[in-house]
Design a protein around this motif. Structure first.
Motif, PDB file in Angstrom:
ATOM      1  N   GLY A  80       0.809  -1.212   0.000  1.00 15.74           N
ATOM      2  CA  GLY A  80       0.000   0.000   0.000  1.00 15.74           C
ATOM      3  C   GLY A  80       0.838   1.256   0.000  1.00 15.74           C
ATOM      4  O   GLY A  80       0.444   2.274  -0.577  1.00 15.74           O
ATOM      5  N   ILE A 103       2.333   1.402  -3.688  1.00 17.36           N
ATOM      6  CA  ILE A 103       1.248   1.676  -4.635  1.00 17.36           C
ATOM      7  C   ILE A 103       0.042   2.148  -3.835  1.00 17.36           C
ATOM      8  O   ILE A 103      -0.853   1.368  -3.512  1.00 17.36           O
ATOM      9  CB  ILE A 103       0.885   0.433  -5.478  1.00 17.36           C
ATOM     10  N   GLY A 122      -3.439   3.360  -2.424  1.00 21.99           N
ATOM     11  CA  GLY A 122      -4.799   3.144  -2.901  1.00 21.99           C
ATOM     12  C   GLY A 122      -5.177   1.688  -3.062  1.00 21.99           C
ATOM     13  O   GLY A 122      -6.337   1.364  -3.295  1.00 21.99           O
ATOM     14  N   LEU A 123      -4.181   0.802  -2.954  1.00 21.53           N
ATOM     15  CA  LEU A 123      -4.487  -0.620  -3.094  1.00 21.53           C
ATOM     16  C   LEU A 123      -5.211  -1.143  -1.862  1.00 21.53           C
ATOM     17  O   LEU A 123      -4.960  -0.713  -0.745  1.00 21.53           O
ATOM     18  CB  LEU A 123      -3.199  -1.422  -3.268  1.00 21.53           C
ATOM     19  N   LEU A 150      -3.745   7.767 -12.993  1.00 20.25           N
ATOM     20  CA  LEU A 150      -4.415   6.460 -12.989  1.00 20.25           C
ATOM     21  C   LEU A 150      -3.415   5.373 -13.354  1.00 20.25           C
ATOM     22  O   LEU A 150      -2.411   5.637 -14.030  1.00 20.25           O
ATOM     23  CB  LEU A 150      -5.582   6.462 -13.984  1.00 20.25           C
ATOM     24  N   PRO A 151      -3.677   4.148 -12.946  1.00 22.54           N
ATOM     25  CA  PRO A 151      -4.762   3.713 -12.051  1.00 22.54           C
ATOM     26  C   PRO A 151      -4.409   3.878 -10.578  1.00 22.54           C
ATOM     27  O   PRO A 151      -5.185   3.541  -9.712  1.00 22.54           O
ATOM     28  CB  PRO A 151      -4.886   2.231 -12.408  1.00 22.54           C
ATOM     29  N   CYS A 152      -3.184   4.389 -10.324  1.00 22.11           N
ATOM     30  CA  CYS A 152      -2.704   4.527  -8.955  1.00 22.11           C
ATOM     31  C   CYS A 152      -1.547   5.520  -8.958  1.00 22.11           C
ATOM     32  O   CYS A 152      -1.023   5.882 -10.015  1.00 22.11           O
ATOM     33  CB  CYS A 152      -2.220   3.176  -8.415  1.00 22.11           C
ATOM     34  N   GLN A 153      -1.171   5.951  -7.772  1.00 23.88           N
ATOM     35  CA  GLN A 153       0.062   6.708  -7.665  1.00 23.88           C
ATOM     36  C   GLN A 153       1.237   5.768  -7.925  1.00 23.88           C
ATOM     37  O   GLN A 153       1.134   4.562  -7.797  1.00 23.88           O
ATOM     38  CB  GLN A 153       0.189   7.328  -6.276  1.00 23.88           C
ATOM     39  N   PHE A 209       2.556   4.862 -10.656  1.00 22.63           N
ATOM     40  CA  PHE A 209       2.367   3.941 -11.773  1.00 22.63           C
ATOM     41  C   PHE A 209       3.675   3.739 -12.532  1.00 22.63           C
ATOM     42  O   PHE A 209       3.898   2.689 -13.144  1.00 22.63           O
ATOM     43  CB  PHE A 209       1.280   4.474 -12.708  1.00 22.63           C
ATOM     44  N   PHE A 233      -0.994  -4.003 -12.158  1.00 23.53           N
ATOM     45  CA  PHE A 233      -1.783  -3.289 -11.151  1.00 23.53           C
ATOM     46  C   PHE A 233      -3.005  -4.108 -10.743  1.00 23.53           C
ATOM     47  O   PHE A 233      -3.279  -4.289  -9.561  1.00 23.53           O
ATOM     48  CB  PHE A 233      -2.217  -1.928 -11.675  1.00 23.53           C
ATOM     49  N   ARG A 248      -3.844  -5.705  -7.112  1.00 27.32           N
ATOM     50  CA  ARG A 248      -5.055  -5.283  -6.407  1.00 27.32           C
ATOM     51  C   ARG A 248      -5.906  -6.467  -5.990  1.00 27.32           C
ATOM     52  O   ARG A 248      -6.553  -6.455  -4.937  1.00 27.32           O
ATOM     53  CB  ARG A 248      -5.870  -4.341  -7.294  1.00 27.32           C
TER      54      ARG A 248
END
Length: 633
Positions: free
Chosen positions: A290, A293, A295-296, A565-568, A570, A620, A624
């Motif tokens: 987390g 990455i 937001g996971l 997107l889709p996450c920080q 990336f 990703f 997830r």
């Protein structure tokens, strides 16, 4: 003695120095007078291949019975005229005054009466209270605040206890910040006031800005890779340089040798904690992912057992498809009558999945980079541009109006200009926008970078920044818009170019952590080849793959990453995507240290951006949906 003086000056390098640090000697020691304060100078210095914390008292210890200090409001002066029966009262006054650390100072001009030494005239108080300790011998540092900050240094083998260092005049934060350049200070889980000290050996402890600043290396700047950052000013270079003999014998090892020291420094500093990774509880592994990455949400699953080991069950990687670039027609449908962007999240998703056709980049990049607010109307954006035009040309006039006479007395501006001129002359010269002599694109590139030095003079210009500006100017075809978009991009990339390079250190650690969690077998192989901290990815991270991809692919990659997107982070998954494609060749052919560096370096201009993005997105989704399991052994 005369001959030894210069040698000492070459060996000793003062990193930090702060006067007005006090020790309160043990009054039970024979010959020590009550209420004695010893004022001295605290230094961090490099001496004979060691980093030392060094305390040297002033000529005379401070007598608190004859001291002047500023009052609490800094507008009055208090004199302590102490007699024996008043010592208790004056000690209370001392505590009161010292509780305002930032608002009072010892007056250096005060004359203190001489004290006689109980050890005899042959031994001075100065040598009596001096001490010097190697940073590598420190086990912990305790930092406490009792109205002022005092620091206790604890040695690994405490044959003698060191006195606490009292920062009555401030400076404790600067001391610790400088110490962090040579040691990893981590908060103890048992005591929040205690910092545990981890240090690598001398060869690996040099900071990023002078990795190879050693007498055994000759600095050959002409072989320096263009994308590596170089810091100008104060007669020193913040750079990666190479030993001429090593470069001639093996250019790949010589080129990346400095980065090897970087990653070994990080690895040695963290090895102690990370060796326990396989025994981490599942929630801690989930937290680690987390952090890398954000937001996971990781599924956690426990299985009963006596002895457990944490592992990650990634499962199958889902199939991911890419789409066509966002067209001008589809972009126009996202604008209302006043020019506001509608359904921003959906728009970002479309850009992430397919990128942009070139016709809409000039307008949409301003939103993606934050130059234009998403909620602004067309009229509001025109007003904003007028303001930004005025602001830009005021800053440009600042360096344009500097005369030659002024510039001769401004070494930093002179160094910035010199480095910018050299870098502009070799940035993307095969691109039609910058090719040929007297190309106006080169003039704009130069002027924007010089103006950025006025915008952020603390950072100024560092090698590699021209690579970040070039695609933006190419797309904008406008000096002012390109400048402000570049400013926004640099806000994201600033830490990559700062002198301490904290951004690069953090990303290398995060990338290695991520790869280790995703593919432990491959990571173990790289680690066995002294490549576990992925220093060969340094250039990828520093300038966001600018030298690895074709110019048009760089445009596509950057606009995808700017969506967030889709996450920080990336871009770390993009690194993993490339490495995943290359791991079979690296492991099957048993590449060693040199071969890995050579292979990764030769990937430049051979990568397929759509395949990379597709695999990175798949990674990703795989992460997830993964499960962190605790399995019985």
């Amino acid at each position: 003695a005369a001959a030894s003086g210069p040698r000492r000056r070459r060996c000793n390098k003062v990193i930090f120095e702060h006067e007005g640090v006090f020790i309160h000697p043990n009054t039970e020691e024979e010959g020590t007078e009550p209420d004695l304060l010893v004022s001295g100078s605290l230094r961090i210095l490099e001496k004979d291949a060691e980093v030392l914390v060094d305390f040297r008292p002033l000529e005379d210890p401070v007598d608190p019975s004859n001291m002047l200090c500023a009052g609490q409001d800094s507008s009055s002066v208090v004199e302590w005229a102490q007699c024996p029966k008043e010592k208790h009262q004056s000690h209370q006054l001392l505590e009161t005054q010292q509780s305002y650390e930032t608002e009072w100072d010892m007056l250096n001009a005060v004359s203190f009466r001489k004290r006689s030494s109980a050890r005899g005239e042959g031994e001075s108080e100065r040598s009596r209270w001096a001490f010097s300790v190697s940073v590598s011998d420190l086990r912990s540092i305790t930092v406490k605040d009792e109205g002022w900050t005092f620091v206790i240094l604890q040695q690994k083998e405490p044959s003698t206890s060191l006195p606490a260092l009292h920062f009555h005049q401030g400076g404790s934060r600067e001391f610790l910040d400088n110490l962090r350049r040579f040691a990893l200070l981590t908060e103890s889980p048992e005591d929040e006031t205690c910092l545990e000290v981890s240090t690598p050996n001398r060869a690996l402890s040099q900071s990023f800005e002078n990795l190879l600043d050693d007498n055994s290396f000759g600095l050959i700047h002409k072989h320096l890779p263009d994308s590596f950052p170089r810091r100008t000013g104060s007669g020193s270079y913040w750079t990666f340089a190479f030993c001429l003999q090593k470069f001639r014998r093996d250019p790949y090892v010589a080129t990346f040798g400095g980065l090897s020291k970087v990653t070994n420094y990080i690895y040695d500093a963290l090895r102690g904690a990370e060796e326990q990774q396989q025994q981490r509880p599942p929630e801690e592994v989930a937290d680690l992912l987390g952090e890398v990455i954000p937001g996971l949400e990781i599924n956690q699953q426990e299985e009963p057992g006596f002895e457990v080991i944490t592992r990650i069950d990634l499962g199958m990687r889902p199939q991911v498809t890419r789409r066509e670039p966002l067209s001008a027609d589809r972009w126009s449908k996202h604008l209302d009558m006043e020019g506001r962007v509608q359904d921003v999240d959906q728009l970002k998703h479309e850009v992430f999945k397919g990128g942009l056709c070139h016709a809409v980049r000039k307008e949409l990049w301003k939103f993606l980079l934050g130059y234009f607010p998403w909620s602004s109307t067309s009229e509001e954006r025109r007003c904003l541009q007028r303001v930004k035009i005025d602001e830009y040309f005021r800053m440009k006039l600042q360096w344009k109006s500097v005369s030659e006479e002024q510039e001769r007395r401004n070494s930093r501006l002179r160094d910035f200009r010199s480095l910018i001129e050299k870098d502009v002359d070799r940035t993307d010269r095969t691109n039609w926008f910058y090719e040929g002599l007297n190309n106006p694109g080169l003039t704009l590139l130069h002027d924007i970078l010089m103006t950025y030095c006025m915008y952020d003079f603390d950072l100024g210009y560092v090698q590699g920044m021209s690579d970040l500006l070039s695609p933006i100017l190419y797309v904008m075809e406008n000096e002012v818009d390109a400048f402000w978009c570049f400013v926004s991009f640099m806000d994201q990339m600033h830490q990559n170019f700062e002198e301490q390079m904290q951004g690069m250190k953090t990303q290398l650690i995060q990338l290695s952590t991520l790869l280790r969690l995703l593919d432990l077998t491959f990571w173990n192989y790289l680690e066995s080849q002294e490549s576990g901290y992925l220093y060969f990815c340094f250039r990828w991270l520093l300038i966001r793959f600018k030298r690895e991809l074709s110019f048009q692919d760089v445009l596509r990659l950057w606009e995808v990453m700017w969506t967030g997107l889709p996450c920080q982070n990336f871009h770390l998954l993009i690194c993993c995507s490339i490495l995943d494609s290359e791991k079979q060749k690296i492991m099957e052919e048993n590449f060693g240290f040199n071969e890995i560096l050579k292979h990764i370096n030769e990937l430049s201009m051979k990568l397929n951006i759509e395949e990379i993005l597709q695999k990175a997105e798949g990674l990703f989704h795989q992460i997830r949906s993964c499960k962190v399991c605790v399995c019985a052994l």
